[in-house]
Design a protein around this motif. Structure first.
Motif, short mmCIF file in Angstrom:
data_model
loop_
_atom_site.label_atom_id
_atom_site.label_comp_id
_atom_site.label_asym_id
_atom_site.label_seq_id
_atom_site.Cartn_x
_atom_site.Cartn_y
_atom_site.Cartn_z
N ASP A 243 1.09 -1.21 -0.32
CA ASP A 243 0.07 -0.25 0.08
C ASP A 243 0.55 1.17 -0.47
O ASP A 243 1.98 1.23 0.60
CB ASP A 243 -0.93 -0.33 1.09
N PRO A 244 0.87 2.23 -0.94
CA PRO A 244 1.60 3.02 -0.97
C PRO A 244 0.98 4.53 0.02
O PRO A 244 2.60 4.26 0.89
CB PRO A 244 0.93 4.15 -2.03
N ALA A 245 0.51 4.25 0.99
CA ALA A 245 0.30 4.93 2.71
C ALA A 245 1.28 4.21 3.15
O ALA A 245 2.70 5.25 4.36
CB ALA A 245 -1.02 4.99 3.17
N HIS B 82 4.91 5.02 2.37
CA HIS B 82 5.09 5.86 2.94
C HIS B 82 5.50 6.20 4.56
O HIS B 82 6.64 6.86 5.39
CB HIS B 82 4.30 6.95 2.03
N GLY B 83 4.50 5.66 4.82
CA GLY B 83 4.88 5.74 6.52
C GLY B 83 5.85 4.70 7.62
O GLY B 83 6.49 5.84 7.88
N GLU B 84 6.14 4.16 6.75
CA GLU B 84 7.10 3.56 7.20
C GLU B 84 8.96 3.22 6.87
O GLU B 84 9.60 3.64 7.53
CB GLU B 84 7.01 1.82 6.46
N VAL B 85 8.28 4.28 5.78
CA VAL B 85 10.63 4.35 5.14
C VAL B 85 9.91 5.89 6.12
O VAL B 85 11.36 5.80 6.32
CB VAL B 85 10.36 4.73 3.41
N GLY B 86 9.28 6.34 6.06
CA GLY B 86 9.66 8.46 6.95
C GLY B 86 9.46 8.00 8.16
O GLY B 86 10.81 8.57 8.80
N ARG B 87 9.59 7.22 8.84
CA ARG B 87 9.00 6.67 9.86
C ARG B 87 11.16 6.01 10.33
O ARG B 87 11.85 6.77 11.06
CB ARG B 87 8.69 5.73 10.95
N ARG C 48 -0.03 9.68 2.37
CA ARG C 48 0.39 9.78 4.15
C ARG C 48 -0.69 8.52 5.15
O ARG C 48 -2.13 8.33 4.10
CB ARG C 48 0.38 10.80 4.88
N PRO C 49 -0.11 7.51 5.67
CA PRO C 49 -0.94 6.67 6.32
C PRO C 49 -1.87 7.33 6.88
O PRO C 49 -1.78 9.01 7.43
CB PRO C 49 -0.29 5.68 7.35
#
Length: 405
Positions: free
Chosen positions: A183-185, A188-193, A226-227
């Motif tokens: 899932d794109p969101a 985004h959340g996992e890589v960003g975190r 974003r998630p």
């Protein structure tokens, strides 16, 4: 040619041929590489350091009228759109035709892949420009290491199709790896975190393209949804959850196979102490999971963490490898890991036992505090006797100060 007087002049000089590049992607990769040195030298707050540098660069070069200067300004504005002044930057009439495509990409696919143990996960997203003049479809790959809780490396490159095919080929037929759409969101959340943790490291991982590709990766991540809520790691178990998990393990066939008998009063204290160490170790991870065990996690625990964090008596030391083997087998079954994965972990633990025993006997990896407690116990002092404890500390004050305890 005059020597550049400021970092901004040095960047302008390094980007003097930017207008000769073939595509917007080439220019964005050049811009990210130039910003990589800013990211690498920042001691902490690296994302903010990039934003501040680009803000300063745009302010300092606002009157530069050469095609190269105006183009690299547009590149930096596309890479770090949150920088002050970025929204007002325009490439200008002298800029290459592809300059209008800077940052104008769309997401074409998201996947993730990794090992069945959960040591590492790689997240893969592919992007294409709105116009082919921008350049080829390309991929962002971010490697997350769950044992240290950071984004360990980032790569942006292409062609995207070949990268996706290479990943598929790499995991095909390997039962110890996996590959799936993501899932794109969530990506985004996992890589960003994890990337936020990396940005604050005092020292970056030595290998890979993390610094040179960080700015471009950040620009691409910002385009993903974003998630719904901020991603965060697993929470450590509560006391009741720990108790329930230990009881389930002690009733399991793995506990029986490794002769871990809770009815054996003689070894009960050591058994529960060893199990508490396993759970404490899991809780010390950024992504806490008491059932995530692999050869790598076992090595971190048995040959490092336990020596720095715990004081073992001889009964504890004799029992700990056996408890770990039983727990790792139990965890593998609960996780549904392939038999080959469970066997590899068990074999690795068995092979570590001689080194574990050596480290236990030498105490060379004990922290100063752990070494002090070990000495206190060796001297026969009861840690629960405040008078005896104070007397021991006073008698050993100089040695403790020298050891840093």
């Amino acid at each position: 040619m005059a020597t550049p007087q400021t970092p901004y002049d040095a960047v302008l000089h390094a980007a003097r041929d930017v207008t000769r590049l073939d595509t917007a992607l080439d220019a964005e990769m050049l811009g990210a590489a130039l910003l990589g040195s800013v990211y690498a030298v920042a001691e902490t707050g690296r994302e903010e350091a990039l934003r501040e540098f680009v803000s300063g660069f745009l302010a300092a070069t606002t009157r530069r009228r050469t095609a190269a200067a105006r183009t690299i300004r547009a590149v930096f504005a596309a890479l770090v759109p949150t920088a002050e002044g970025a929204a007002k930057v325009r490439p200008g009439t002298q800029a290459p035709a592809w300059s209008e495509q800077l940052g104008r990409v769309r997401l074409t696919g998201t996947w993730c892949y990794g090992d069945v143990y959960g040591d590492q996960t790689s997240y893969l997203a592919t992007f294409a420009y709105d116009d082919e003049a921008g350049g080829p479809e390309h991929a962002l790959v971010a490697l997350v290491d769950h044992n240290i809780g950071i984004a360990k490396d980032i790569f942006v490159g292409g062609p995207a199709g070949r990268i996706v095919d290479q990943v598929r080929e790499m995991v095909d037929g390997d039962e110890l790896t996996w590959f799936r759409e993501e899932d794109p969101a969530r990506l985004h959340g996992e890589v960003g975190r994890h990337l936020a943790v990396t940005d604050e490291l005092g020292e970056l991982p030595a290998e890979g393209s993390l610094a040179t590709d960080r700015a471009l990766a950040g620009a691409r991540l910002a385009l993903l949804p974003r998630p719904a809520r901020a991603a965060r790691g697993a929470e450590p178990l509560s006391g009741d959850e720990r108790t329930a998990l230990v009881r389930a393990f002690l009733a399991s066939p793995e506990a029986v196979r490794f002769d871990l008998d809770p009815s054996d009063d003689a070894g009960l204290a050591s058994l529960h102490f060893c199990l508490s160490l396993l759970l404490d170790h899991a809780a010390s991870f950024p992504d806490a999971d008491p059932l995530r065990w692999s050869p790598t996690v076992a090595e971190l625990f048995l040959l490092d963490w336990v020596h720095r964090r715990a004081v073992l008596d001889m009964d504890d030391a004799a029992m700990l490898p056996r408890v770990l083997r039983g727990w790792a087998a139990y965890a593998a079954r609960r996780k549904g890991l392939p038999e080959a994965a469970a066997t590899r972990t068990d074999t690795a633990i068995e092979e570590m036992v001689p080194e574990f025993a050596r480290l236990y006997s030498t105490g060379e990896r004990r922290s100063p505090a752990t070494a002090a407690v070990a000495q206190l116990m060796a001297d026969g002092v009861d840690p629960d006797d405040p008078v005896a404890l104070d007397a021991w500390i006073e008698a050993n004050r100089h040695r403790l100060a020298d050891d840093g305890a």
